[in-house]
Structures are given as C-alpha cells and as structure tokens.
Design an enzyme around this catalytic site. Sequence first.
Site, PDB file in Angstrom:
ATOM      1  N   LYS A  96      20.942  39.120 -18.469  1.00  0.00           N
ATOM      2  CA  LYS A  96      20.222  37.771 -18.459  1.00  0.00           C
ATOM      3  C   LYS A  96      18.790  37.859 -17.910  1.00  0.00           C
ATOM      4  O   LYS A  96      17.981  37.232 -18.525  1.00  0.00           O
ATOM      5  CB  LYS A  96      21.057  36.570 -18.086  1.00  0.00           C
ATOM      6  CG  LYS A  96      22.267  36.360 -18.586  1.00  0.00           C
ATOM      7  CD  LYS A  96      22.187  35.095 -19.557  1.00  0.00           C
ATOM      8  CE  LYS A  96      23.535  34.993 -20.439  1.00  0.00           C
ATOM      9  NZ  LYS A  96      24.772  35.139 -20.114  1.00  0.00           N
ATOM     10  N   GLU A 118      19.775  25.696 -19.500  1.00  0.00           N
ATOM     11  CA  GLU A 118      21.272  25.348 -19.714  1.00  0.00           C
ATOM     12  C   GLU A 118      21.832  26.563 -19.323  1.00  0.00           C
ATOM     13  O   GLU A 118      21.444  27.742 -19.135  1.00  0.00           O
ATOM     14  CB  GLU A 118      21.228  25.104 -21.064  1.00  0.00           C
ATOM     15  CG  GLU A 118      21.703  26.504 -22.149  1.00  0.00           C
ATOM     16  CD  GLU A 118      20.420  27.533 -22.037  1.00  0.00           C
ATOM     17  OE1 GLU A 118      19.462  26.849 -21.809  1.00  0.00           O
ATOM     18  OE2 GLU A 118      20.909  28.616 -22.522  1.00  0.00           O
ATOM     19  N   SER A 385      27.524  44.215 -20.427  1.00  0.00           N
ATOM     20  CA  SER A 385      26.515  43.102 -20.198  1.00  0.00           C
ATOM     21  C   SER A 385      26.358  42.609 -18.696  1.00  0.00           C
ATOM     22  O   SER A 385      25.324  42.364 -18.445  1.00  0.00           O
ATOM     23  CB  SER A 385      26.799  42.040 -21.223  1.00  0.00           C
ATOM     24  OG  SER A 385      27.994  41.403 -21.001  1.00  0.00           O
TER      25      SER A 385
HETATM   26  C1  LIG Z   1      25.782  35.160 -20.774  1.00  0.00           C
HETATM   27  C2  LIG Z   1      26.689  36.230 -20.810  1.00  0.00           C
HETATM   28  C3  LIG Z   1      27.142  36.884 -22.070  1.00  0.00           C
HETATM   29  C4  LIG Z   1      27.073  36.162 -23.461  1.00  0.00           C
HETATM   30  O1  LIG Z   1      25.772  35.979 -23.850  1.00  0.00           O
HETATM   31  P1  LIG Z   1      25.003  36.825 -25.029  1.00  0.00           P
HETATM   32  O2  LIG Z   1      23.468  36.061 -25.276  1.00  0.00           O
HETATM   33  O3  LIG Z   1      25.757  36.782 -26.139  1.00  0.00           O
HETATM   34  O4  LIG Z   1      24.651  38.112 -24.372  1.00  0.00           O
HETATM   35  C5  LIG Z   1      27.570  38.210 -22.251  1.00  0.00           C
HETATM   36  N1  LIG Z   1      27.939  38.939 -20.921  1.00  0.00           N
HETATM   37  C6  LIG Z   1      27.408  38.427 -19.952  1.00  0.00           C
HETATM   38  C7  LIG Z   1      27.911  39.205 -18.490  1.00  0.00           C
HETATM   39  C8  LIG Z   1      26.866  37.372 -19.585  1.00  0.00           C
HETATM   40  O5  LIG Z   1      26.519  36.623 -18.587  1.00  0.00           O
END
Ligand SMILES: *Cc1c(COP(=O)(O)O)cnc(C)c1O
Length: 412
Positions: A96, A118, A385
Amino acid sequence: MFVKHKNYNLPDKDGFFGEFGGMFVPENFKPVLRKLDEEFEKAIKDENFEKEVYELLKEYSGRPTPLYFAKRLTEHYGKGKIYLKREDLNHTGAHKINNVIGQCLLAKRMGAHKVIAETGAGQHGVATATVAALLGLECEIFMGETDMFRQRSNVDRMRLLGAKVNSVSQGTKTLADACDAAIEYWLNHADEVFYVLGSAVGPHPYPKMVHAFQSVISVESRQQILEKEGRLPDYVVACIGGGSNAIGAFAAYLEDENVKLIGAEAAGEGADTDHTAASLTKGKKTYLHGMYQYVLVDEEGNPRESYSISAGLDYPGCGPEHCYLHDTGRAEYFPITDTEAIEAFERLSKFEGIIPAIESSHALAYLEYLMPKTNKDDIIIVNVSGRGDKDTERILEILTQRKLWIKSKKNT
Ligand SMILES: *Cc1c(COP(=O)(O)O)cnc(C)c1O
C-alpha cells in the site's frame, strides 16, 4: 520506475478501460477530478517528481523488495520455479505504501495540508497515517466500525502516528461504507483536502494513478527475473481486492503476451454462496463508487454485502482495469475460498518461514490449481502483497478449532 507502456494506452481521456471505469460523480465535482488528472499528468512526466517518489520508496520504504526463489515451496510441488515478490518487506508491511508515497507527494505538490483516506483492514490507513507524519500533513481516516474491531492494532497504530480515525457506523460498517463516508467528506471539503485512495478503484483519474504508482512492483520484478533467469516469467499471480497490488504486479508485463496474468479473488465461503467477495466471477456490471465495474448485486440489482475472511479483499466490486482485462481475456481471475487461503497461509509459514497476509494467501492458494498443470521449467512469480502479523491470532484460532473438530470426528 513508473511503467512506460508502448502500445497499451488505457484508460482513455475520460477514464475508460473499454466500457469500465469513467467518472460517475456529481456534475459539480468533475472539475476537481479533472484538475487532479491534469496535475497528475504533469507530475508523472516530471523527472524530478519521479526521482522524489523513488527516493522515498528506496530510503524510507526499503525498495527494491527482493524477488525471492522459494526453494522449499517449489520442492513441495516438485516442478516449476516459484518466486515470491516480497512486498511484505515494505515499511508498514504491505504494498500500500507505494501508492501512498506517490499520492501524498502529489498532494504536497498541489499545495494540500491535509489528507483523508478510507481503510478496510487498516493497512491503507496505517500507510497513509505514516506518510502523512513523514511529510507533515494532517491526516483523517475513515474506517468501518466492524473493521475497527477486527483490526484493532491497526487503529492503535494510526492514532499513535497522529491521525484522527473516524468510526463509520452506516451499512455493514466495513470497507464499502468507509469509502462512502470518505467520498462524502471529500465532496464537502474538496478545496482543503487531498483524498488518498487506497486501491485501483474510484472515479478517474484514481485507477490510472494507482496503476502508475504501484507499477514499481513489476518494473522491479521484470528486471530481477531477467537478471536471475534470463527470461520473463510464464505466470504472474496476485490477489485482488480492489486490484492495486495485482495491477502493480501485472503492469510491466501487460504487453508481453506470453506472460499469463492471474488474479485470485476472495470466494469467502464459496463463489456460489451468499458469503463471497468474488465480484469478477459472480458480479454484474453496474455503477459503484464513481465507476462502472463488476459488482455483487442483490435481486433488485443493488450492490450487496460482500464477505471474505480477509478484510482487505472484502469489497463487493473490482477496479475497472481488471474488469477490462477479465473481459478481454488478457488476465484470468479465479475465486479462492477462506479455507484454501488459510491452508496456503500455513503452508508458506511452514515451508519458507514467511508469514503472509491472509490477502496474499489467496494468491499463494492458487498454486494448488496451477502447479499440477505447469511444465517442469515454468517460472511463476507470486506477489506477496503483505505480511501476516495482523492475522496470526485469528488464523491460529481457526486452525486450532479445525484440528479439534477433526480429532472429535476421528473419535466418533
Ligand atoms: C489492501 C490489501 C490487499 C487488497 O488490496 P488491492 O488493492 O487489491 O491490492 C491485498 N493485500 C494486502 C496485504 C493488503 O493490505
């Protein structure tokens, strides 16, 4: 570091990816978004801005993140080569911050003193509060009451970082309601605040901006895999909430037709049940949060509540670029259940000593479907992610319950 496409030039000037996206907001608000688009286009073409963004990504967030060869996980499947793009190693523990650094520097460039955002799981809220502190910006976060309870430690982090956290108690008290509240606040204060949007969603130009700021993931991974393997990967896999980590992981490969792009969306208790967030598999085309997209709807066609074990994927829609890539077949999307994600969470922890976010575990779970049909030399990149510290208590509880349940079945 921002991806430079050759022939892929979406969205168009009105923000459409094919029929998806656009700018569906009250008429009097369009000038605000057009101005934002103009400023973004100027910034992205300015080498100094690009340098400024990368400087923070590097010195503050710790980029480039490694592209790590997961040897034991690969051995477990017995073929292919699985690489993990370690977005979990970013400062604040997820991808993020890539987008937040870009948007907050743009906010400063545009003269804003305050940012709002948000948040669902709280990851985007924490990233925004962090970068706001770093850049001396005032910060206010909107978060659903249910999520504030589910992700209490992230609420504490945001407050410690000096942000004001507003509890949203409308609707289902989750991410979609937090979006509504943030948008409403923004509509009323557009001349004072910059809205830092956390995913590849919302009205134009947000999906385009998020694509650019997150593209650093695949710009790096493309270079890293070429260094390590001398060729491009066969598959890139990422989880999809609104779609920001996935579009970041895909962006630099969009024009490489032989690289298969795969999104794992949250099926919750199953894509065919009411408890799901699989909007590309089960959604209908409609308008939500300023854009045309696939959304889970009820019998009357109104957006309905989504469900996933993962707060970060618990969103009833999906970013417009993914809707477009889905319909054109350039990317493929598969629903992954809570249970499959939990198993993948446990698997990565035990095989690699990496505890992934439950969101990222959806992408890792797709390997169960993919690996049996890959060729022996196929290269797979999975985007991790985020890290899973925030999820450990809940997952351990579920695993313990399940083991007790299996034991009691054996005994009867
Ligand atoms: C917020 C988040 C997501 C999902 O959001 P995307 O916009 O689809 O990437 C996925 N993995 C993690 C670790 C997150 O914090």
